[in-house]
Design an enzyme around this catalytic site. Sequence first.
Site, mmCIF file in Angstrom:
data_model
loop_
_atom_site.group_PDB
_atom_site.id
_atom_site.type_symbol
_atom_site.label_atom_id
_atom_site.label_comp_id
_atom_site.label_asym_id
_atom_site.label_seq_id
_atom_site.Cartn_x
_atom_site.Cartn_y
_atom_site.Cartn_z
ATOM 1 N N GLY A 239 16.433 -0.688 -7.095
ATOM 2 C CA GLY A 239 16.381 -0.935 -5.664
ATOM 3 C C GLY A 239 16.213 0.250 -4.740
ATOM 4 O O GLY A 239 16.022 0.070 -3.533
ATOM 5 N N GLU A 275 17.990 0.312 -13.313
ATOM 6 C CA GLU A 275 16.740 -0.450 -13.444
ATOM 7 C C GLU A 275 15.794 -0.153 -12.289
ATOM 8 O O GLU A 275 15.437 -1.045 -11.519
ATOM 9 C CB GLU A 275 17.055 -1.955 -13.440
ATOM 10 N N PRO A 276 15.358 1.092 -12.139
ATOM 11 C CA PRO A 276 14.446 1.377 -11.022
ATOM 12 C C PRO A 276 13.036 0.860 -11.314
ATOM 13 O O PRO A 276 12.567 0.924 -12.450
ATOM 14 C CB PRO A 276 14.455 2.904 -10.945
ATOM 15 N N GLY A 277 12.389 0.321 -10.301
ATOM 16 C CA GLY A 277 11.012 -0.131 -10.447
ATOM 17 C C GLY A 277 10.142 0.542 -9.395
ATOM 18 O O GLY A 277 9.324 1.411 -9.674
ATOM 19 N N ARG A 314 1.726 -7.316 -0.034
ATOM 20 C CA ARG A 314 2.970 -6.856 0.590
ATOM 21 C C ARG A 314 2.967 -6.932 2.122
ATOM 22 O O ARG A 314 3.953 -7.381 2.710
ATOM 23 C CB ARG A 314 3.342 -5.444 0.109
ATOM 24 N N TYR A 318 5.882 -9.331 3.196
ATOM 25 C CA TYR A 318 7.124 -8.650 3.604
ATOM 26 C C TYR A 318 6.973 -7.879 4.926
ATOM 27 O O TYR A 318 7.805 -7.022 5.221
ATOM 28 C CB TYR A 318 7.554 -7.629 2.539
ATOM 29 N N CYS A 346 -9.803 -15.860 4.377
ATOM 30 C CA CYS A 346 -9.776 -16.742 5.539
ATOM 31 C C CYS A 346 -8.357 -17.130 5.937
ATOM 32 O O CYS A 346 -7.959 -18.292 5.816
ATOM 33 C CB CYS A 346 -10.635 -17.962 5.253
ATOM 34 N N GLU A 347 -7.583 -16.153 6.348
ATOM 35 C CA GLU A 347 -6.238 -16.360 6.877
ATOM 36 C C GLU A 347 -5.959 -15.217 7.841
ATOM 37 O O GLU A 347 -6.267 -14.068 7.527
ATOM 38 C CB GLU A 347 -5.176 -16.255 5.766
ATOM 39 N N TYR A 375 4.580 -3.522 -7.054
ATOM 40 C CA TYR A 375 4.430 -4.801 -6.376
ATOM 41 C C TYR A 375 3.063 -4.902 -5.703
ATOM 42 O O TYR A 375 2.921 -5.481 -4.621
ATOM 43 C CB TYR A 375 5.600 -5.045 -5.387
HETATM 44 C C1 LIG Z 1 13.386 -6.230 -8.989
HETATM 45 C C2 LIG Z 1 14.545 -5.820 -9.783
HETATM 46 C C3 LIG Z 1 14.772 -4.467 -10.055
HETATM 47 C C4 LIG Z 1 13.899 -3.367 -9.526
HETATM 48 O O1 LIG Z 1 13.981 -3.216 -8.141
HETATM 49 P P1 LIG Z 1 13.222 -1.995 -7.459
HETATM 50 O O2 LIG Z 1 13.474 -2.180 -6.025
HETATM 51 O O3 LIG Z 1 11.781 -2.142 -7.802
HETATM 52 O O4 LIG Z 1 13.806 -0.742 -8.008
HETATM 53 C C5 LIG Z 1 15.829 -4.141 -10.873
HETATM 54 N N1 LIG Z 1 16.653 -5.083 -11.382
HETATM 55 C C6 LIG Z 1 16.471 -6.390 -11.127
HETATM 56 C C7 LIG Z 1 17.394 -7.373 -11.729
HETATM 57 C C8 LIG Z 1 15.419 -6.803 -10.323
HETATM 58 O O5 LIG Z 1 15.243 -8.104 -10.068
#
Ligand SMILES: *Cc1c(COP(=O)(O)O)cnc(C)c1O
Length: 422
Positions: A239, A275-277, A314, A318, A346-347, A375
């Site tokens: 997150g 769990e960084p994404g 996005r 968002y 077309c939106e 994303y």
């Molecule tokens: C989406 C998600 C993440 C990653 O979030 P980021 O904002 O991309 O770091 C980690 N854990 C869980 C369970 C998620 O659903």
Amino acid sequence: MDHFLYRDGILHAEDVPLTEIAAQVGTPFYVYSTATLTRHYRVFQEALDGLDHLICYAMKANSNMAVLRLFADLGAGMDVVSGGEFRRAIAAGVPGERIVFSGVGKTPGEMRLALEHGIRQFNVESEPELQALSQVAVATGTTAPIAIRVNPDVDARTHAKIATGKSENKFGIPIARAREVYAMAAALPGIDVIGIDVHIGSQLTELEPYQNAFRLVAELTEALRADGHDIRRLDLGGGLGIPYERANSAPPLPFDYGRVVKETVGHLGCEIEIEPGRLIAGNAGLMVASTIYVKEGEGRSFLILDGAMNDLIRPAMYEAHHDIVPVVEPVPGTEQQPIDIVGPVCESGDTFAKQRLMPPVAAGDLVAFRSAGAYGAVMASEYNSRPLVPEVLVHGDQFAVVRARPTYEEMIERDSIPAWMD
Ligand SMILES: *Cc1c(COP(=O)(O)O)cnc(C)c1O
């Protein structure tokens, strides 16, 4: 920091001019930098230095097989949220012992698949899921290692669609009920309780919500241990946010996030997972599009691109900001004018930016959307029958198409006409 810089007046991905990729691949396309992806992974490694830890990359941010292989080779774990993601992780060479399975709706089939591969841990989000998992594990002659995702009811202060840690969100079990649910879990024959999981949302730009959530997790760890559970692993979720607007945003750095982790849960002797994404993939990618027309409207002008909301959703989904820059560097002192930047779908929602200050852009000019590595491509669709946007990975002076643009024939032939129409 990333590896997308102007050189000799042309925006490059590492050592490759984006004009060269555009000439070969066509637009729109996504491009990712190996060096940036690697660097972001290492930054988290360093931030958690001194703690027994595993970084489980949240692959929903960018699950291209080449990106996954890169992280598999670096020794990363993966956080998956579907059977499809689990299969991708395995196919990329990540062993089951490094895969964590999150999500509120795991099916028995997905549970079986994960158990067969010796999964590291399920993050369980409800009592019915706990019961279903125990049954599947018993039926397959295994036990399922689990953490329960607790919902700490803290405000992540992020966009409503990506906040997950408030009691009104669908995620996790209310932390106040955790002891009761852990007791139930411990009594189930197919379940092995090993830890606690929390993930409060995405694109967090402050550390305080983390501090609040992790403190509650630390308290819960002590309480559960007193209840007799062997809590030995804490999954703290992902997150951490990124600066989408470079000029005026500075979210906390992974190093400071790491300090919060150490201060709040470091004394517990648990193995730590994060769990960084977004932070890993976001600023490691661009989406590049071409200008089709510049249209002079009533009191405002429109920059009409060949990239659209189906390629990068996005902004529509968002209200997200992406910095958008010309691929050919404007000469210093070029005057900027406000312009609406839109796609051809077309939106009216197919608007990337309103009244954005841009240097003069003409038909045929390339523009790059920054911070599009997470994303982005994963959320792309073929809406308006626009073939799925391709992806390119750069490594030094090399680049490779890591997902090709489908041909129109491939796109059309995916459908079939039922026999009664012949
Ligand atoms: C989406 C998600 C993440 C990653 O979030 P980021 O904002 O991309 O770091 C980690 N854990 C869980 C369970 C998620 O659903």
